[in-house]
Design a protein around this motif. Sequence first.
Motif, mmCIF file in Angstrom:
data_model
loop_
_atom_site.group_PDB
_atom_site.id
_atom_site.type_symbol
_atom_site.label_atom_id
_atom_site.label_comp_id
_atom_site.label_asym_id
_atom_site.label_seq_id
_atom_site.Cartn_x
_atom_site.Cartn_y
_atom_site.Cartn_z
ATOM 1 N N THR A 66 0.859 -1.203 -0.172
ATOM 2 C CA THR A 66 -0.003 -0.280 -0.032
ATOM 3 C C THR A 66 0.904 1.322 0.111
ATOM 4 O OG1 THR A 66 -1.935 -1.249 1.096
ATOM 5 C CG2 THR A 66 -1.815 1.307 1.224
ATOM 6 N N SER A 67 1.797 1.248 0.919
ATOM 7 C CA SER A 67 2.753 2.463 0.939
ATOM 8 C C SER A 67 3.564 2.710 -0.599
ATOM 9 C CB SER A 67 3.969 2.122 2.124
ATOM 10 O OG SER A 67 4.862 3.062 2.092
ATOM 11 N N ALA A 68 3.913 1.655 -1.037
ATOM 12 C CA ALA A 68 4.696 1.866 -2.395
ATOM 13 C C ALA A 68 3.562 2.196 -3.578
ATOM 14 C CB ALA A 68 5.267 0.477 -2.704
ATOM 15 N N TYR A 69 2.429 1.584 -3.366
ATOM 16 C CA TYR A 69 1.188 2.115 -4.238
ATOM 17 C C TYR A 69 0.843 3.479 -4.182
ATOM 18 C CZ TYR A 69 -3.447 1.766 -6.741
ATOM 19 O OH TYR A 69 -4.466 1.994 -7.581
ATOM 20 N N VAL A 70 1.006 3.822 -2.787
ATOM 21 C CA VAL A 70 0.480 5.401 -2.950
ATOM 22 C C VAL A 70 1.677 6.265 -3.034
ATOM 23 C CG1 VAL A 70 -0.178 7.059 -0.706
ATOM 24 C CG2 VAL A 70 -1.321 4.839 -0.909
ATOM 25 N N TRP A 109 10.320 -1.306 2.778
ATOM 26 C CA TRP A 109 10.806 -2.163 1.756
ATOM 27 C C TRP A 109 12.363 -2.693 2.229
ATOM 28 C CZ3 TRP A 109 8.801 -4.886 -2.268
ATOM 29 C CH2 TRP A 109 7.395 -4.454 -2.683
ATOM 30 N N VAL A 110 13.405 -1.992 2.571
ATOM 31 C CA VAL A 110 14.602 -2.088 3.012
ATOM 32 C C VAL A 110 14.964 -2.715 4.245
ATOM 33 C CG1 VAL A 110 16.951 -1.144 3.266
ATOM 34 C CG2 VAL A 110 15.382 -0.604 1.324
ATOM 35 N N ARG A 111 14.126 -2.187 5.368
ATOM 36 C CA ARG A 111 14.291 -2.567 6.773
ATOM 37 C C ARG A 111 13.324 -3.521 7.288
ATOM 38 N NH1 ARG A 111 16.019 2.918 7.167
ATOM 39 N NH2 ARG A 111 18.294 3.045 7.682
ATOM 40 N N GLY A 112 11.679 -3.347 6.587
ATOM 41 C CA GLY A 112 10.708 -4.089 7.135
ATOM 42 C C GLY A 112 9.971 -3.372 8.170
ATOM 43 N N TYR A 113 10.349 -2.340 8.572
ATOM 44 C CA TYR A 113 9.505 -1.369 9.497
ATOM 45 C C TYR A 113 10.115 0.221 9.214
ATOM 46 C CZ TYR A 113 14.197 -2.225 11.704
ATOM 47 O OH TYR A 113 15.387 -2.226 11.715
ATOM 48 N N VAL A 114 9.481 1.081 9.747
ATOM 49 C CA VAL A 114 9.817 2.540 9.759
ATOM 50 C C VAL A 114 10.327 3.044 11.067
ATOM 51 C CG1 VAL A 114 8.997 4.891 9.215
ATOM 52 C CG2 VAL A 114 8.127 2.976 7.881
ATOM 53 N N ILE A 115 11.647 3.550 11.089
ATOM 54 C CA ILE A 115 12.161 4.244 11.949
ATOM 55 C C ILE A 115 11.718 5.509 12.625
ATOM 56 C CG2 ILE A 115 14.253 4.701 13.324
ATOM 57 C CD1 ILE A 115 15.914 2.854 11.283
ATOM 58 N N ASP A 116 11.143 5.646 13.357
ATOM 59 C CA ASP A 116 10.560 6.889 13.985
ATOM 60 C C ASP A 116 11.549 7.559 15.114
ATOM 61 O OD1 ASP A 116 8.475 7.032 12.405
ATOM 62 O OD2 ASP A 116 7.101 5.954 13.869
ATOM 63 N N TYR A 117 11.723 8.629 15.399
ATOM 64 C CA TYR A 117 12.952 9.034 16.146
ATOM 65 C C TYR A 117 12.682 10.363 16.935
ATOM 66 C CZ TYR A 117 14.146 11.434 11.739
ATOM 67 O OH TYR A 117 14.040 12.004 10.844
ATOM 68 N N ILE A 118 11.404 11.001 16.617
ATOM 69 C CA ILE A 118 11.108 12.404 17.246
ATOM 70 C C ILE A 118 10.217 12.356 18.057
ATOM 71 C CG2 ILE A 118 10.949 14.894 16.618
ATOM 72 C CD1 ILE A 118 12.171 14.434 13.970
ATOM 73 N N GLY A 119 10.358 12.690 19.342
ATOM 74 C CA GLY A 119 9.039 12.777 20.141
ATOM 75 C C GLY A 119 9.051 14.330 20.707
#
Length: 162
Positions: A66-70, A109-119
């Motif tokens: 879905t992410s790639a399609y969008v 696609w590369v990691r299998g997850y998104v890295i979030d880092y700002i709170g």
Amino acid sequence: MGILLLICITLCLALIDITLKSCIENSMTKKEERTACGGKVVLRKVYNKGMCMNLLEDKPDVVKYTSAYVAVLLTIYQLVTLLRKGKWIKKAGLSLTAAGAWSNTFDRWVRGYVIDYIGLETKKKECSRLTFNLGDFFIGAGGILLVLSVLAEGIKGLFSRK
């Protein structure tokens, strides 16, 4: 704004976020937190296997495709819009949104997850636990510009003569 300039901005912003994610991945542990801006900004490493707020985290292939399609559809729309005259708010909004979409799609696609880092440290604990990445901010800012462009076109249409 020039077509090439906005395409370069999109690419550069996506690469900046991808680079920051790699730095966070390589320099922080998952339990570590660092503060900035007088403690108002918190850097932490969080893996998001779903979409926004871990939505559909139990369906990684659905999220990935879905992410790639969008991202592809958004880029096609961006390129079509960049070929038109004017509409600079819309063009800037699409460029920001595409940068964030591609950065997060790359992670999926590369990691299998998104890295979030700002709170952001707030008085509400639930809000303080939310963690984003720069790509998410690009998507949000781009979305705001797209809404503003629609409102501006609507207002312009109200006052134009037919």
